[in-house]
Design an enzyme around this catalytic site. Structure first.
Site, PDB file in Angstrom:
ATOM      1  N   LYS A  13       0.822  -1.220   0.000  1.00  0.00           N
ATOM      2  CA  LYS A  13       0.000   0.000   0.000  1.00  0.00           C
ATOM      3  C   LYS A  13       0.859   1.275   0.000  1.00  0.00           C
ATOM      4  O   LYS A  13       2.076   1.218   0.250  1.00  0.00           O
ATOM      5  CB  LYS A  13      -0.925  -0.046   1.223  1.00  0.00           C
ATOM      6  CG  LYS A  13      -1.908  -1.219   1.206  1.00  0.00           C
ATOM      7  CD  LYS A  13      -2.862  -1.160   2.388  1.00  0.00           C
ATOM      8  CE  LYS A  13      -3.849  -2.312   2.355  1.00  0.00           C
ATOM      9  NZ  LYS A  13      -4.888  -2.182   3.404  1.00  0.00           N
ATOM     10  N   TYR A  53     -12.516  -2.624  -3.578  1.00  0.00           N
ATOM     11  CA  TYR A  53     -13.121  -2.724  -2.243  1.00  0.00           C
ATOM     12  C   TYR A  53     -14.657  -2.761  -2.317  1.00  0.00           C
ATOM     13  O   TYR A  53     -15.331  -2.182  -1.454  1.00  0.00           O
ATOM     14  CB  TYR A  53     -12.650  -1.561  -1.368  1.00  0.00           C
ATOM     15  CG  TYR A  53     -11.229  -1.730  -0.856  1.00  0.00           C
ATOM     16  CD1 TYR A  53     -10.846  -2.858  -0.131  1.00  0.00           C
ATOM     17  CD2 TYR A  53     -10.264  -0.743  -1.072  1.00  0.00           C
ATOM     18  CE1 TYR A  53      -9.547  -3.015   0.349  1.00  0.00           C
ATOM     19  CE2 TYR A  53      -8.957  -0.893  -0.588  1.00  0.00           C
ATOM     20  CZ  TYR A  53      -8.618  -2.034   0.119  1.00  0.00           C
ATOM     21  OH  TYR A  53      -7.329  -2.181   0.607  1.00  0.00           O
ATOM     22  N   ARG A  89      -1.589 -14.547   3.896  1.00  0.00           N
ATOM     23  CA  ARG A  89      -2.448 -13.981   4.952  1.00  0.00           C
ATOM     24  C   ARG A  89      -1.796 -14.202   6.325  1.00  0.00           C
ATOM     25  O   ARG A  89      -1.829 -13.328   7.186  1.00  0.00           O
ATOM     26  CB  ARG A  89      -3.840 -14.621   4.923  1.00  0.00           C
ATOM     27  CG  ARG A  89      -4.628 -14.312   3.672  1.00  0.00           C
ATOM     28  CD  ARG A  89      -5.173 -12.932   3.570  1.00  0.00           C
ATOM     29  NE  ARG A  89      -6.173 -12.628   4.571  1.00  0.00           N
ATOM     30  CZ  ARG A  89      -6.834 -11.476   4.634  1.00  0.00           C
ATOM     31  NH1 ARG A  89      -6.595 -10.518   3.744  1.00  0.00           N
ATOM     32  NH2 ARG A  89      -7.731 -11.258   5.562  1.00  0.00           N
ATOM     33  N   ASN A 116      -2.072  -0.252   6.987  1.00  0.00           N
ATOM     34  CA  ASN A 116      -1.535  -1.535   7.463  1.00  0.00           C
ATOM     35  C   ASN A 116      -0.644  -2.220   6.429  1.00  0.00           C
ATOM     36  O   ASN A 116      -0.490  -3.439   6.418  1.00  0.00           O
ATOM     37  CB  ASN A 116      -2.677  -2.441   7.934  1.00  0.00           C
ATOM     38  CG  ASN A 116      -3.680  -2.721   6.835  1.00  0.00           C
ATOM     39  OD1 ASN A 116      -3.528  -2.257   5.707  1.00  0.00           O
ATOM     40  ND2 ASN A 116      -4.702  -3.483   7.152  1.00  0.00           N
ATOM     41  N   HIS A 119      -2.190  -5.449   1.399  1.00  0.00           N
ATOM     42  CA  HIS A 119      -3.465  -6.123   1.159  1.00  0.00           C
ATOM     43  C   HIS A 119      -3.147  -7.451   0.491  1.00  0.00           C
ATOM     44  O   HIS A 119      -2.261  -7.509  -0.354  1.00  0.00           O
ATOM     45  CB  HIS A 119      -4.368  -5.309   0.228  1.00  0.00           C
ATOM     46  CG  HIS A 119      -5.505  -6.123  -0.319  1.00  0.00           C
ATOM     47  ND1 HIS A 119      -6.684  -6.298   0.371  1.00  0.00           N
ATOM     48  CD2 HIS A 119      -5.616  -6.876  -1.457  1.00  0.00           C
ATOM     49  CE1 HIS A 119      -7.470  -7.100  -0.326  1.00  0.00           C
ATOM     50  NE2 HIS A 119      -6.848  -7.468  -1.441  1.00  0.00           N
ATOM     51  N   GLU A 130      -9.846 -10.283  -7.909  1.00  0.00           N
ATOM     52  CA  GLU A 130      -8.841  -9.214  -7.800  1.00  0.00           C
ATOM     53  C   GLU A 130      -7.766  -9.340  -8.883  1.00  0.00           C
ATOM     54  O   GLU A 130      -7.300  -8.334  -9.426  1.00  0.00           O
ATOM     55  CB  GLU A 130      -8.211  -9.242  -6.401  1.00  0.00           C
ATOM     56  CG  GLU A 130      -9.212  -8.867  -5.310  1.00  0.00           C
ATOM     57  CD  GLU A 130      -8.689  -9.101  -3.892  1.00  0.00           C
ATOM     58  OE1 GLU A 130      -7.535  -9.550  -3.742  1.00  0.00           O
ATOM     59  OE2 GLU A 130      -9.445  -8.827  -2.946  1.00  0.00           O
TER      60      GLU A 130
END
Ligand code: CMP
Length: 138
Positions: A13, A53, A89, A116, A119, A130
């Site tokens: 990000k 999103y 993840r 954070n 993604h 995605e």
């Protein structure tokens, strides 16, 4: 018959770019043994943010999230490897950096549940959606 190698869409990000953490984060994925299939420096526009999103556009946290995600360049990548979706993840940790376990990317480098750093697709279905959105030619 062996199943095809799995792929995940991962975004480093804008905070990861601004803070100079691209090498650190990418290095973790590489050292884990995951393969970088595609990598691109891009700036998300409003339309792409709303598509990416789609599940969150009605949520209260979405307007500031959109502002953040479109605030500067990010790195979009496709990673592949055995069970890559679950593996990535686990490596990034839980959403809120303040609560993410030490040793995870967010746990080690983030103090926010918005900024954070990373993604990553959370299921085979979201990976498929995605990947088509970010890398339609792949
Ligand atoms: P990501 O994995 O990109 O998926 C949705 C994003 O929304 C999440 O990471 C955070 O950046 C953001 N997010 C999720 N929950 C919250 C929240 N409660 N407040 C602010 N941002 C959030």
């Amino acid at each position: 018959m062996s199943s095809p190698i799995e792929r995940s869409l991962v975004l480093l990000k804008p905070d990861a770019v601004r803070r100079g953490l691209l090498g650190e984060i990418l290095g973790r994925f590489e050292r884990k043994g995951l393969v970088v299939e595609a990598l691109e420096l891009r700036t998300m526009d409003a339309a792409l943010a709303d598509q990416h999103y789609a599940d969150h556009v009605e949520k209260a946290f979405y307007p500031p999230l959109k502002q953040f995600m479109t605030s500067g360049p990010l790195v979009a990548l496709v990673l592949s490897g055995d069970e890559v979706i679950e593996v990535v993840r686990a490596m990034i940790g839980s959403t809120d950096g303040r609560k993410a376990a030490a040793g995870t990317i967010r746990g080690d480098f983030a103090l926010s549940n918005r900024e954070n750093l990373v993604h990553a697709s959370d299921s085979p279905e979201s990976a498929q959606r995605e990947l088509a959105l970010w890398f339609p030619k792949l």
